[in-house]
Design a protein around this motif. Structure first.
Motif, PDB file in Angstrom:
ATOM      1  N   THR A  32      14.904   6.435  -9.778  1.00  0.00           N
ATOM      2  CA  THR A  32      16.071   6.341 -10.647  1.00  0.00           C
ATOM      3  C   THR A  32      16.806   5.074 -10.214  1.00  0.00           C
ATOM      4  OG1 THR A  32      17.412   7.717  -9.170  1.00  0.00           O
ATOM      5  CG2 THR A  32      16.206   8.834 -10.933  1.00  0.00           C
ATOM      6  N   TYR A  33      17.230   4.301 -11.181  1.00  0.00           N
ATOM      7  CA  TYR A  33      17.785   2.981 -10.866  1.00  0.00           C
ATOM      8  C   TYR A  33      18.785   2.542 -11.915  1.00  0.00           C
ATOM      9  CZ  TYR A  33      14.523   1.362 -14.453  1.00  0.00           C
ATOM     10  OH  TYR A  33      13.844   1.184 -15.644  1.00  0.00           O
ATOM     11  N   ILE A  34      19.596   1.563 -11.555  1.00  0.00           N
ATOM     12  CA  ILE A  34      20.516   0.932 -12.501  1.00  0.00           C
ATOM     13  C   ILE A  34      19.780  -0.242 -13.115  1.00  0.00           C
ATOM     14  CG2 ILE A  34      22.735  -0.241 -12.790  1.00  0.00           C
ATOM     15  CD1 ILE A  34      23.651   1.294 -10.254  1.00  0.00           C
ATOM     16  N   ASN A  47      19.142  -2.008  -9.142  1.00  0.00           N
ATOM     17  CA  ASN A  47      19.580  -1.304  -7.945  1.00  0.00           C
ATOM     18  C   ASN A  47      19.085   0.138  -7.984  1.00  0.00           C
ATOM     19  OD1 ASN A  47      22.022  -3.241  -8.859  1.00  0.00           O
ATOM     20  ND2 ASN A  47      21.745  -3.277  -6.651  1.00  0.00           N
ATOM     21  N   SER A  48      18.595   0.624  -6.846  1.00  0.00           N
ATOM     22  CA  SER A  48      18.190   2.023  -6.774  1.00  0.00           C
ATOM     23  C   SER A  48      19.424   2.901  -6.900  1.00  0.00           C
ATOM     24  CB  SER A  48      17.458   2.305  -5.466  1.00  0.00           C
ATOM     25  OG  SER A  48      18.294   2.029  -4.376  1.00  0.00           O
ATOM     26  N   TYR A  72      17.100   5.787  -1.791  1.00  0.00           N
ATOM     27  CA  TYR A  72      16.316   4.680  -2.363  1.00  0.00           C
ATOM     28  C   TYR A  72      16.011   4.907  -3.841  1.00  0.00           C
ATOM     29  CZ  TYR A  72      15.726   3.983   2.609  1.00  0.00           C
ATOM     30  OH  TYR A  72      15.967   3.835   3.957  1.00  0.00           O
ATOM     31  N   GLY A  73      16.532   5.996  -4.400  1.00  0.00           N
ATOM     32  CA  GLY A  73      16.307   6.309  -5.800  1.00  0.00           C
ATOM     33  C   GLY A  73      15.013   7.061  -6.064  1.00  0.00           C
ATOM     34  N   GLY A 120      15.833   4.673 -15.892  1.00  0.00           N
ATOM     35  CA  GLY A 120      16.812   3.595 -15.780  1.00  0.00           C
ATOM     36  C   GLY A 120      18.148   4.008 -16.358  1.00  0.00           C
ATOM     37  N   MET A 121      19.200   3.757 -15.608  1.00  0.00           N
ATOM     38  CA  MET A 121      20.552   4.090 -16.057  1.00  0.00           C
ATOM     39  C   MET A 121      21.234   2.842 -16.582  1.00  0.00           C
ATOM     40  SD  MET A 121      20.553   7.269 -15.202  1.00  0.00           S
ATOM     41  CE  MET A 121      19.454   8.243 -14.194  1.00  0.00           C
ATOM     42  N   VAL A 122      21.974   3.008 -17.643  1.00  0.00           N
ATOM     43  CA  VAL A 122      22.702   1.878 -18.238  1.00  0.00           C
ATOM     44  C   VAL A 122      24.162   2.238 -18.398  1.00  0.00           C
ATOM     45  CG1 VAL A 122      20.737   0.874 -19.423  1.00  0.00           C
ATOM     46  CG2 VAL A 122      22.087   2.615 -20.558  1.00  0.00           C
TER      47      VAL A 122
END
Length: 122
Positions: A32-34, A47-48, A72-73, A120-122
């Motif tokens: 999972t990350y930005i 970014n994690s 670390y995501g 991915g997060m937005v």
């Protein structure tokens, strides 16, 4: 009487016959990350994102398993290969960002072997 130790270390006692033995497990994991560049690929510059809740449900929407991503995501979930179809959904509970990748916020997959799914997060 039969005593079985599962892959999670839990012990079960079976007192009646016949019984069915499942043929293995499936593994869901990913990050999972930005998604800073909004390209839906976990790459340099992203970014994690730790602390994201990832849930697995069956085709009927019943809860199967869950995990939180680490610092670390990364998340990792193991499930039985039956039933064969699962939905994997991520929920970012640590901020106001929503899941943007995949656009629906979830993956529906047939369980067999290893399955890598990034959110991915937005």
């Amino acid at each position: 009487m039969i005593i079985i130790t599962g892959p999670d270390g839990n012990i079960a006692t079976i007192n009646s016959l016949p019984f069915a033995v499942q043929n293995g497990c499936s593994h869901f994991d990913g990050y999972t990350y930005i998604d800073n560049n909004a390209n839906c690929i976990y790459d340099a510059g992203d970014n994690s994102l730790g602390g994201t809740y990832v849930k697995v449900t069956d085709a009927s929407g019943n809860f199967v398993a869950s995990a939180y991503s680490d610092e670390y995501g990364h998340y990792s979930i193991k499930v039985l290969t039956s039933p064969a179809v699962y939905t994997v959904t991520a929920f970012n509970i640590s901020s106001y960002m929503g899941v943007g990748c995949p656009v629906t916020g979830e993956y529906t997959v047939s369980a067999s072997g290893d399955n890598t799914m990034n959110f991915g997060m937005v």
